[in-house]
Design an enzyme around this catalytic site. Sequence first.
Site, mmCIF file in Angstrom:
data_model
loop_
_atom_site.group_PDB
_atom_site.id
_atom_site.type_symbol
_atom_site.label_atom_id
_atom_site.label_comp_id
_atom_site.label_asym_id
_atom_site.label_seq_id
_atom_site.Cartn_x
_atom_site.Cartn_y
_atom_site.Cartn_z
ATOM 1 N N THR A 222 6.504 20.033 -39.461
ATOM 2 C CA THR A 222 5.478 20.543 -40.368
ATOM 3 C C THR A 222 4.155 20.691 -39.625
ATOM 4 O O THR A 222 3.828 19.880 -38.771
ATOM 5 C CB THR A 222 5.295 19.556 -41.537
ATOM 6 O OG1 THR A 222 6.501 19.505 -42.292
ATOM 7 C CG2 THR A 222 4.160 19.981 -42.451
ATOM 8 N N ASP A 253 6.850 17.785 -49.887
ATOM 9 C CA ASP A 253 5.471 17.432 -50.242
ATOM 10 C C ASP A 253 4.451 18.486 -49.854
ATOM 11 O O ASP A 253 3.354 18.522 -50.415
ATOM 12 C CB ASP A 253 5.095 16.108 -49.570
ATOM 13 C CG ASP A 253 5.071 16.240 -48.049
ATOM 14 O OD1 ASP A 253 6.089 16.698 -47.491
ATOM 15 O OD2 ASP A 253 4.058 15.887 -47.430
#
Length: 362
Positions: A222, A253
């Site tokens: 990420t 998330d």
Amino acid sequence: MLTRYLFDNLATCLFAVLACMVSVQPVGLRADDGMIQEQEQQEMKYAIAIHGGAGSSPENYSPEANESRRQSMERALEIGTEVLKNGGSALDAVEQVVVFLEDDPQFNAGRGAVFNEHGSHELDASIMDGATKDVGAVAGVSRVRNPIQLARRVMTESRHVMLGGVGAENFASRQGLIMVQPNYFDTPATLQRWMQSRQRMNGQSNNEIELKIEDTGSYYGTVGCVALDSAGNLAAATSTGGMSNKSYGRIGDSPITGAGNYADNATCAVSGTGIGEQYIRHTVCYDIAAQMQYGGKSLAEAVADNLANRLDPGDGGVIAVDRDGNIVMEFSTGGMARAAADSSGRFEVLWEEQPAGAAEGG
């Protein structure tokens, strides 16, 4: 006589006024110059931090791969710093940085997004403005080249906070963003990791098991960026391809405000990387800001508390910058690609193993 008297007195008055102007002008200019210099110094204050994913030790990668990633992180930092040095907004800085990283197949975002269980891609991203608390997020898109650009359009050009799937892609098309075929995100490296993960996951139903034993760090790729601009505004952006071999439709998330990122001018801007489910369960990024606002903790204290007392060892890491320009980059994994710069002259790119003093979990 009267005319001559009036003329002489008028001349005397004008001379006196001019003399006063000449005597006070340099003092006034010096004061103004000082005010301008002080204002310029205040306006030049900025800070920025970037992550390219928390994961395994750089020892698990080749020297060439490590150097290539380091160069990309350095270039991303240059892009963001240039925006801020020229008086640009924190929002523009974080978006441009993440766009660059999304276009680099070395990271699990955009071009390098991992495969899901069906052998396709579902990308998530979000951006938050600390000045207004405005948020834009997208989830499960597979035809948008740069999801972070779409997230910002959701924030600025729609009445919503999050769009997902086909609806988000239709909105992206109407906004004139670059659309691609799903196989644009295919890379040999992510395909190999997907095939390896499918073999390891045979007979397992809990993707977190795979995350814990993964030895390449690909699941932690990420990308994120946080920034403070010269106007005192904070912003955060996060983008990901998710978890390799993840269930179709799984959302992590990264697009969820408070979990994958958060920004508030009153406290800080935060972006996370790691096991998304854990960041959602503990609303990690918001909790860091909340501990500062309601508990009086420093940024470093709030970050350390989350890594040690909420997340488990190996769950991931965060980058954060507070309203005073303090930068924190911590993680509980073997390593985290990260970079930081500020107006004091700091400019560094790091990816060593767990630093001394970092949270060990608990």
